[in-house]
Design a protein around this motif. Structure first.
Motif, mmCIF file in Angstrom:
data_model
loop_
_atom_site.group_PDB
_atom_site.id
_atom_site.type_symbol
_atom_site.label_atom_id
_atom_site.label_comp_id
_atom_site.label_asym_id
_atom_site.label_seq_id
_atom_site.Cartn_x
_atom_site.Cartn_y
_atom_site.Cartn_z
ATOM 1 N N GLN A 1 0.803 -1.216 -0.134
ATOM 2 C CA GLN A 1 -0.077 -0.091 -0.078
ATOM 3 C C GLN A 1 0.889 1.351 0.087
ATOM 4 O O GLN A 1 0.519 2.143 -0.632
ATOM 5 C CB GLN A 1 -0.956 -0.031 1.142
ATOM 6 N N ASN A 2 1.993 1.118 0.829
ATOM 7 C CA ASN A 2 2.666 2.536 0.886
ATOM 8 C C ASN A 2 3.664 2.817 -0.483
ATOM 9 O O ASN A 2 3.689 3.844 -0.813
ATOM 10 C CB ASN A 2 3.677 2.427 2.229
ATOM 11 N N THR A 3 3.928 1.595 -1.191
ATOM 12 C CA THR A 3 4.832 1.755 -2.271
ATOM 13 C C THR A 3 4.082 1.928 -3.425
ATOM 14 O O THR A 3 4.515 2.792 -4.393
ATOM 15 C CB THR A 3 5.869 0.746 -2.475
ATOM 16 N N THR A 4 2.936 1.452 -3.575
ATOM 17 C CA THR A 4 2.099 1.450 -4.829
ATOM 18 C C THR A 4 0.847 2.084 -4.766
ATOM 19 O O THR A 4 0.228 2.373 -5.809
ATOM 20 C CB THR A 4 1.582 0.046 -5.449
ATOM 21 N N GLY A 5 0.235 2.323 -3.681
ATOM 22 C CA GLY A 5 -1.007 2.807 -3.516
ATOM 23 C C GLY A 5 -2.146 2.013 -3.415
ATOM 24 O O GLY A 5 -3.231 2.149 -3.316
ATOM 25 N N PHE A 6 -1.947 0.747 -3.796
ATOM 26 C CA PHE A 6 -2.707 -0.377 -3.852
ATOM 27 C C PHE A 6 -3.404 -0.729 -2.377
ATOM 28 O O PHE A 6 -2.535 -1.000 -1.463
ATOM 29 C CB PHE A 6 -2.457 -1.484 -4.421
ATOM 30 N N THR A 7 -4.867 -1.203 -2.125
ATOM 31 C CA THR A 7 -5.006 -1.662 -0.822
ATOM 32 C C THR A 7 -5.235 -3.050 -1.157
ATOM 33 O O THR A 7 -6.347 -3.084 -2.014
ATOM 34 C CB THR A 7 -6.375 -0.903 -0.367
ATOM 35 N N LEU A 8 -4.750 -4.118 -0.763
ATOM 36 C CA LEU A 8 -5.369 -5.350 -1.130
ATOM 37 C C LEU A 8 -6.239 -5.783 -0.467
ATOM 38 O O LEU A 8 -6.695 -5.458 0.841
ATOM 39 C CB LEU A 8 -4.021 -6.358 -0.534
#
Length: 137
Positions: A112-119
């Motif tokens: 999340q911190n590096t890509t902005g994705f929330t799994l």
């Protein structure tokens, strides 16, 4: 549950700072560093020392209210503990199952911190041989 009631239930002395920090964590979708929590308080004109934030987060972790996560830059982030799902290890030989907590939370935070994705989902498959079967072979 109200923050004051929650802290009381956990046996923690109720202070304005602790209530504010708990509210910030409760209202955040993401994990937060102590510095970020401190900044949010300052932005809201709430005067809490950074050392108070750190001590409160340590207390919350001790009382198992928060989960401490090490991010890839070595900074610690905190989030409220929720219901964590579990995984099972199954022995390839005797098929005994051992339940373990999910080890993915740190990886989810890094993603999340590096890509902005929330799994929203993950699959983790681990295979192995239990200690009893290792002794027999």
């Amino acid at each position: 549950m109200e923050p004051k009631e929650f802290l009381k239930q956990k046996g923690i002395k109720i202070t304005k700072g602790r209530v504010e920090i708990l509210n910030i964590l409760k209202n955040s979708q993401n994990s937060l560093s102590a510095e970020k929590i401190y900044q949010i308080n300052r932005d809201n004109n709430i005067n809490i020392n950074l050392s108070t934030v750190y001590r409160t987060l340590e207390l919350f972790e001790e009382k198992q209210i928060t989960e401490k996560i090490t991010l890839n830059d070595g900074v610690f982030a905190y989030k409220l503990r929720g219901k964590t799902h579990r995984h099972y290890l199954e022995c390839d030989i005797c098929h005994k199952e051992v339940e373990i907590p999910c080890p993915m939370s740190q990886i989810e935070e890094m993603v999340q911190n590096t890509t902005g994705f929330t799994l929203t989902n993950h699959d983790l498959i681990m295979k192995g041989i239990c200690k009893d079967c290792k002794k027999k072979h």
